[in-house]
Design a protein around this motif. Structure first.
Motif, PDB file in Angstrom:
ATOM      1  N   VAL A  24       0.807  -1.240   0.000  1.00 25.83           N
ATOM      2  CA  VAL A  24       0.000   0.000   0.000  1.00 25.83           C
ATOM      3  C   VAL A  24       0.832   1.279   0.000  1.00 25.83           C
ATOM      4  N   GLY A  25       2.147   1.159  -0.098  1.00 25.67           N
ATOM      5  CA  GLY A  25       2.999   2.345  -0.042  1.00 25.67           C
ATOM      6  C   GLY A  25       2.814   3.305  -1.191  1.00 25.67           C
ATOM      7  N   HIS A  26       2.228   2.822  -2.306  1.00 25.87           N
ATOM      8  CA  HIS A  26       2.056   3.671  -3.491  1.00 25.87           C
ATOM      9  C   HIS A  26       0.780   4.508  -3.432  1.00 25.87           C
ATOM     10  N   ILE A  27      -0.034   4.330  -2.383  1.00 27.96           N
ATOM     11  CA  ILE A  27      -1.270   5.096  -2.226  1.00 27.96           C
ATOM     12  C   ILE A  27      -0.958   6.418  -1.535  1.00 27.96           C
ATOM     13  N   GLY A  39      -0.487   9.229   0.944  1.00 28.69           N
ATOM     14  CA  GLY A  39      -0.305   9.073   2.390  1.00 28.69           C
ATOM     15  C   GLY A  39       0.148   7.674   2.738  1.00 28.69           C
ATOM     16  N   GLY A  40       1.033   7.134   1.913  1.00 33.96           N
ATOM     17  CA  GLY A  40       1.430   5.731   1.999  1.00 33.96           C
ATOM     18  C   GLY A  40       1.767   5.221   3.386  1.00 33.96           C
ATOM     19  N   LEU A  41       2.534   5.986   4.165  1.00 39.00           N
ATOM     20  CA  LEU A  41       2.965   5.507   5.473  1.00 39.00           C
ATOM     21  C   LEU A  41       1.796   5.309   6.439  1.00 39.00           C
ATOM     22  N   ALA A  42       0.746   6.108   6.288  1.00 37.75           N
ATOM     23  CA  ALA A  42      -0.437   5.926   7.134  1.00 37.75           C
ATOM     24  C   ALA A  42      -1.093   4.581   6.830  1.00 37.75           C
ATOM     25  N   HIS A  43      -1.183   4.231   5.563  1.00 35.89           N
ATOM     26  CA  HIS A  43      -1.776   2.947   5.167  1.00 35.89           C
ATOM     27  C   HIS A  43      -0.865   1.783   5.556  1.00 35.89           C
ATOM     28  N   VAL A  44       0.437   2.015   5.465  1.00 29.13           N
ATOM     29  CA  VAL A  44       1.394   0.998   5.920  1.00 29.13           C
ATOM     30  C   VAL A  44       1.187   0.719   7.406  1.00 29.13           C
ATOM     31  N   ASN A  45       0.984   1.784   8.165  1.00 24.99           N
ATOM     32  CA  ASN A  45       0.753   1.672   9.603  1.00 24.99           C
ATOM     33  C   ASN A  45      -0.478   0.804   9.888  1.00 24.99           C
ATOM     34  N   ILE A  46      -1.577   1.073   9.186  1.00 25.37           N
ATOM     35  CA  ILE A  46      -2.833   0.343   9.404  1.00 25.37           C
ATOM     36  C   ILE A  46      -2.717  -1.102   8.957  1.00 25.37           C
ATOM     37  N   LEU A  47      -2.179  -1.315   7.760  1.00 29.49           N
ATOM     38  CA  LEU A  47      -2.048  -2.686   7.252  1.00 29.49           C
ATOM     39  C   LEU A  47      -1.095  -3.500   8.124  1.00 29.49           C
ATOM     40  N   ALA A  48      -0.031  -2.866   8.596  1.00 28.99           N
ATOM     41  CA  ALA A  48       0.908  -3.561   9.484  1.00 28.99           C
ATOM     42  C   ALA A  48       0.218  -4.005  10.769  1.00 28.99           C
ATOM     43  N   TYR A 104      -6.986   8.075   3.981  1.00 28.76           N
ATOM     44  CA  TYR A 104      -6.789   8.560   2.610  1.00 28.76           C
ATOM     45  C   TYR A 104      -7.408   9.945   2.431  1.00 28.76           C
ATOM     46  N   ILE A 105      -8.621  10.115   2.956  1.00 30.85           N
ATOM     47  CA  ILE A 105      -9.309  11.416   2.835  1.00 30.85           C
ATOM     48  C   ILE A 105      -8.507  12.511   3.551  1.00 30.85           C
ATOM     49  N   ILE A 106      -8.018  12.202   4.743  1.00 31.25           N
ATOM     50  CA  ILE A 106      -7.240  13.188   5.509  1.00 31.25           C
ATOM     51  C   ILE A 106      -5.909  13.476   4.815  1.00 31.25           C
ATOM     52  N   CYS A 107      -5.263  12.433   4.303  1.00 25.84           N
ATOM     53  CA  CYS A 107      -3.979  12.612   3.607  1.00 25.84           C
ATOM     54  C   CYS A 107      -4.147  13.441   2.345  1.00 25.84           C
ATOM     55  N   LEU A 108      -5.269  13.243   1.656  1.00 26.08           N
ATOM     56  CA  LEU A 108      -5.552  14.016   0.450  1.00 26.08           C
ATOM     57  C   LEU A 108      -5.715  15.493   0.817  1.00 26.08           C
ATOM     58  N   LYS A 109      -6.415  15.745   1.905  1.00 24.46           N
ATOM     59  CA  LYS A 109      -6.652  17.114   2.358  1.00 24.46           C
ATOM     60  C   LYS A 109      -5.369  17.788   2.820  1.00 24.46           C
ATOM     61  N   GLU A 110      -4.526  17.029   3.524  1.00 26.81           N
ATOM     62  CA  GLU A 110      -3.296  17.588   4.088  1.00 26.81           C
ATOM     63  C   GLU A 110      -2.133  17.592   3.094  1.00 26.81           C
ATOM     64  N   GLY A 111      -2.291  16.880   1.975  1.00 28.60           N
ATOM     65  CA  GLY A 111      -1.235  16.851   0.966  1.00 28.60           C
ATOM     66  C   GLY A 111      -0.079  15.925   1.296  1.00 28.60           C
ATOM     67  N   PHE A 147      -7.287  15.130  20.182  1.00 33.24           N
ATOM     68  CA  PHE A 147      -8.746  15.090  20.246  1.00 33.24           C
ATOM     69  C   PHE A 147      -9.409  15.378  18.904  1.00 33.24           C
ATOM     70  N   LYS A 148      -8.984  16.442  18.227  1.00 36.02           N
ATOM     71  CA  LYS A 148      -9.646  16.853  16.985  1.00 36.02           C
ATOM     72  C   LYS A 148      -9.471  15.825  15.877  1.00 36.02           C
ATOM     73  N   ILE A 149      -8.239  15.358  15.682  1.00 37.56           N
ATOM     74  CA  ILE A 149      -7.966  14.412  14.600  1.00 37.56           C
ATOM     75  C   ILE A 149      -8.515  13.027  14.922  1.00 37.56           C
ATOM     76  N   LEU A 150      -8.765  12.760  16.205  1.00 33.94           N
ATOM     77  CA  LEU A 150      -9.260  11.447  16.630  1.00 33.94           C
ATOM     78  C   LEU A 150     -10.711  11.225  16.219  1.00 33.94           C
ATOM     79  N   ILE A 151     -11.491  12.297  16.165  1.00 34.88           N
ATOM     80  CA  ILE A 151     -12.939  12.186  15.951  1.00 34.88           C
ATOM     81  C   ILE A 151     -13.307  11.392  14.692  1.00 34.88           C
ATOM     82  N   PRO A 152     -12.764  11.718  13.497  1.00 32.75           N
ATOM     83  CA  PRO A 152     -13.175  10.955  12.302  1.00 32.75           C
ATOM     84  C   PRO A 152     -12.812   9.474  12.380  1.00 32.75           C
ATOM     85  N   PHE A 153     -11.718   9.144  13.042  1.00 30.79           N
ATOM     86  CA  PHE A 153     -11.316   7.741  13.158  1.00 30.79           C
ATOM     87  C   PHE A 153     -12.251   6.970  14.087  1.00 30.79           C
ATOM     88  N   VAL A 154     -12.591   7.572  15.221  1.00 32.12           N
ATOM     89  CA  VAL A 154     -13.516   6.913  16.154  1.00 32.12           C
ATOM     90  C   VAL A 154     -14.895   6.773  15.528  1.00 32.12           C
TER      91      VAL A 154
END
Length: 428
Positions: A87-90, A92-101, A191-198, A395-402
């Motif tokens: 998933v590294g090619h998606i 925000g790759g490292l975020a997806h690597v974190n989840i898949l790992a 992915y949505i957050i990574c797209l927004k944050e660049g 707290f703020k960034i946690l909300i969409p994940f929860v």
């Protein structure tokens, strides 16, 4: 009256900062005295011992030791490399690597705390270095670690099976689809957050050669869950026996990778797993007294009467139970929640007509979501300590994940077949 006093004392002791195991035992003993329940104190030592005296529970130290050994065998790095190749090619790759790992690590340790510590120690500093905000890296690590006890094997499912006489094999299989859904939901949110944050990709494109290379190294990590789940679901081995098999495989792999042969590595794995096991068994011991009071006070009848006074719908009833477990998970660790409430609430679930495997999986998921939610949030605390940021920054960034995890939980609740299909198909 005894029930309200018991819970009031428990919450008071927790907020006083007393260790959870002591809180549980102290609340129970105080209630025995204050409510004059007529329970002889001579029964207390016997209750403490009986809370730990079980062959099934022997699976827990073996699974914890296997997880420690696998982490020290270098499988964490191999899993991270495999996840990055996938998933590294998606964006925000490292975020997806974190989840898949975390999803792959679930099959190694079966523990949310172990996954948080292992993956977080490697991924949070790396994500910070690559330009990801610290709070985002911390939250991704914490929330993805909720998948660990859902995808088999799982120490929590073993514990739940022991407490309620539910089939551990069915619980393992029942957690497969919900665990995968949780992981995919977190990836979409990331992915949505990574797209927004660049945030950038880990590497530019998917390469089959990279996947083949890392796959050969990481396939050993997939060996343990396949053997464990396969041996339990087919009846070849009990949960305890499969734990021994897991330790043996971990030892062989550690020796093959020449990581456990280093001075002090195996010793530290045994010491750490002993420490973790002792905490769990101390909670089991003190919770036996707590559970005894719940039984004497007819807690399950109290819950049934309360639910019937609110609604006659089983669906609304299970949603209220989920809410209760979720709120408890915000303050108390998942293990003591199961030890205190699994048995009485499973009886409630049975009376409401729910499948035991379905009810167990739902209960564990709800408690795990609570474990990443403030004010306590055990997994969140581990991640923030690794990321070296205050918990308030998340707290703020946690909300969409929860919210994502709650949506997945509701989907699984309203579509029970997501839990029951595999157990019923494979084990009947």
């Amino acid at each position: 009256m005894e029930i309200l006093l018991l819970f009031g004392l428990l919450i008071t002791y927790v907020f006083m900062g007393i260790p959870v195991a002591v809180c549980i035992g102290l609340a129970a003993l105080t209630t025995m005295i204050a409510a004059d329940m007529g329970i002889p104190f001579s029964l207390v030592p016997n209750q403490l011992f009986s809370g730990m005296n079980s062959f099934t529970l022997m699976a827990i130290p073996f699974f914890i030791l296997a997880g420690e050994m696998m982490n020290r065998a270098g499988l964490t790095i191999r899993i991270l490399n495999l996840a990055e190749a996938i998933v590294g090619h998606i964006r925000g790759g490292l975020a997806h690597v974190n989840i898949l790992a975390s999803m792959l690590m679930a099959g190694v340790s079966g523990s949310g705390a172990a996954d948080t510590a292992a993956v977080g120690s490697a991924m949070i500093p790396t994500m910070q270095e690559k330009g990801f905000k610290s709070n985002f890296a911390v939250v991704v690590t914490a929330t993805s670690s909720t998948v660990g006890p859902i995808i088999p094997p799982s120490v929590l499912f073993i514990l739940y099976g022991f407490l309620t006489n539910a089939s551990v094999g069915k619980l393992f299989l029942g957690g497969v689809f919900p665990g995968i859904l949780m992981g995919l939901g977190l990836m979409i949110t990331s992915y949505i957050i990574c797209l927004k944050e660049g945030y950038e990709k880990s590497h530019e494109k998917f390469e089959s050669r990279r996947l083949w290379r890392t796959g050969k190294e990481g396939v050993a990590a997939l060996l343990i869950p396949i053997v464990i789940v396969g041996s339990i679901s087919t009846g070849v081995a009990t949960a305890t026996e499969s734990g021994v098999i897991a330790v043996l495989i971990a030892l062989i792999l550690g020796l093959a990778f020449r990581t456990l042969t280093k001075k002090g590595v195996l010793r530290n794995a045994v010491v750490n797993s002993t420490y973790t096991t002792s905490i769990i068994f101390l909670i089991l011991a003190t919770s036996a007294i707590f559970s005894n009071i719940l039984v004497r006070s007819q807690f399950q009848l109290f819950v049934i009467d309360t639910l019937e006074s609110i609604t006659s719908s089983p669906t609304v009833s299970i949603l209220l139970i989920i809410l209760f477990i979720f709120i408890m998970g915000m303050f108390v660790d998942v293990t003591p929640i199961l030890i205190m409430f699994a048995a009485p609430l499973s009886e409630v679930g049975t009376q409401l007509g729910f499948d035991p495997t379905f009810f167990g999986v739902i209960m564990v998921i709800a408690a795990m979501i609570g474990s990443v939610t403030p004010p306590v949030g055990g997994l969140l605390l581990i991640s923030t300590s690794i990321g070296q940021i205050p918990i308030s920054d998340t707290f703020k960034i946690l909300i969409p994940f929860v919210v994502t995890l709650i949506i997945i939980l509701l989907i699984v609740t309203f579509i029970p077949q997501l839990v029951t299909f595999l157990p019923n198909t494979i084990m009947g």
